[in-house]
Design an enzyme around this catalytic site. Sequence first.
Site, PDB file in Angstrom:
ATOM      1  N   HIS A  92      -7.015   8.743   4.196  1.00  0.00           N
ATOM      2  CA  HIS A  92      -5.743   8.586   3.489  1.00  0.00           C
ATOM      3  C   HIS A  92      -5.785   9.328   2.146  1.00  0.00           C
ATOM      4  CE1 HIS A  92      -5.531   4.562   5.803  1.00  0.00           C
ATOM      5  NE2 HIS A  92      -4.593   5.337   6.330  1.00  0.00           N
ATOM      6  N   LYS A 113       1.264  -6.246  12.691  1.00  0.00           N
ATOM      7  CA  LYS A 113      -0.208  -6.324  12.762  1.00  0.00           C
ATOM      8  C   LYS A 113      -0.699  -7.460  11.868  1.00  0.00           C
ATOM      9  CE  LYS A 113      -0.574  -1.269  13.062  1.00  0.00           C
ATOM     10  NZ  LYS A 113      -0.959  -0.073  12.297  1.00  0.00           N
ATOM     11  N   ARG A 165      -4.356  13.109  12.946  1.00  0.00           N
ATOM     12  CA  ARG A 165      -5.800  13.330  13.079  1.00  0.00           C
ATOM     13  C   ARG A 165      -6.098  14.069  14.378  1.00  0.00           C
ATOM     14  NH1 ARG A 165      -6.800   7.106  12.183  1.00  0.00           N
ATOM     15  NH2 ARG A 165      -5.003   7.289  13.540  1.00  0.00           N
ATOM     16  N   SER A 208      -8.607   2.950   9.638  1.00  0.00           N
ATOM     17  CA  SER A 208      -8.888   1.667   8.965  1.00  0.00           C
ATOM     18  C   SER A 208      -9.510   0.700   9.956  1.00  0.00           C
ATOM     19  CB  SER A 208      -7.591   1.078   8.418  1.00  0.00           C
ATOM     20  OG  SER A 208      -6.989   1.962   7.514  1.00  0.00           O
TER      21      SER A 208
HETATM   22  O1  PNS Z   1      -0.298   3.014   8.979  1.00  0.00           O
HETATM   23  P1  PNS Z   1       0.660   2.766  10.115  1.00  0.00           P
HETATM   24  O2  PNS Z   1       0.534   1.335  10.582  1.00  0.00           O
HETATM   25  O3  PNS Z   1       0.508   3.764  11.237  1.00  0.00           O
HETATM   26  O4  PNS Z   1       2.146   2.955   9.503  1.00  0.00           O
HETATM   27  C1  PNS Z   1       3.292   2.741  10.294  1.00  0.00           C
HETATM   28  C2  PNS Z   1       4.582   2.766   9.436  1.00  0.00           C
HETATM   29  C3  PNS Z   1       4.481   1.788   8.277  1.00  0.00           C
HETATM   30  C4  PNS Z   1       4.792   4.153   8.894  1.00  0.00           C
HETATM   31  C5  PNS Z   1       5.765   2.393  10.368  1.00  0.00           C
HETATM   32  O5  PNS Z   1       5.453   1.233  11.067  1.00  0.00           O
HETATM   33  C6  PNS Z   1       7.083   2.197   9.629  1.00  0.00           C
HETATM   34  O6  PNS Z   1       7.622   3.099   9.045  1.00  0.00           O
HETATM   35  N1  PNS Z   1       7.604   0.952   9.663  1.00  0.00           N
HETATM   36  C7  PNS Z   1       8.825   0.576   8.974  1.00  0.00           C
HETATM   37  C8  PNS Z   1       9.889   0.113   9.970  1.00  0.00           C
HETATM   38  C9  PNS Z   1      10.751   1.263  10.445  1.00  0.00           C
HETATM   39  O7  PNS Z   1      11.342   1.982   9.658  1.00  0.00           O
HETATM   40  N2  PNS Z   1      10.850   1.427  11.792  1.00  0.00           N
HETATM   41  C10 PNS Z   1      11.693   2.389  12.437  1.00  0.00           C
HETATM   42  C11 PNS Z   1      11.182   3.814  12.430  1.00  0.00           C
HETATM   43  S1  PNS Z   1       9.875   4.090  13.546  1.00  0.00           S
END
Ligand code: PNS
Length: 167
Positions: free
Chosen positions: A22, A46, A95, A133
């Site tokens: 990150h 999660k 990645r 993570s």
């Molecule tokens: O680190 P992660 O868990 O891969 O991050 C995922 C994240 C936070 C980027 C994604 O879950 C997110 O943007 N969630 C917010 C809800 C949202 O906007 N959902 C609709 C678009 S996919």
Amino acid sequence: MNPKAPVVAIYPGSFDPITNGHLDMIARGLRLVDHLIVAVLENSEKQPLFTVKERMEMLAEATREYSNVEIGSFNGLLVDYAKQREASLILRGIRAISDYEFELQMALMNRRLRPELETVFLMAGEAHSFLSSRLVKDVFRLGGDISGMVPPTVERRLKERITIEES
Ligand code: PNS
């Protein structure tokens, strides 16, 4: 886009906890934007190891050297948070090819919800392309060496939080 306006980007994620992968993304992203908001999702499905507050503290400690990085958190839709923060870009890291499908789905959904918001993907550095993570937590729990995978603040907190399982 007004060429004179500062470019604000959001780097969203769970960051449970932040890894050196990150941090690599943050450093790469900062070459492209004027202000980067690293935003922790609050209402994740999660089960996190660290609270949002702890994750934000670790992010703040690990990015202390950058004056143009801000640590935030959000609930609900990312596109709404981006609008509220007047961000024009979403930054995400890729990645391996296995990341691509999910990232593509999210980027297209976000574009559908807010077409003017662009998602920018950056490729993780080779040294970090295997890092996640989840794996860091697993390796730590099982007594493996995670030095060089996470910033020192995270290693410290993992030691406080996780008891290493004896085999
Ligand atoms: O680190 P992660 O868990 O891969 O991050 C995922 C994240 C936070 C980027 C994604 O879950 C997110 O943007 N969630 C917010 C809800 C949202 O906007 N959902 C609709 C678009 S996919």
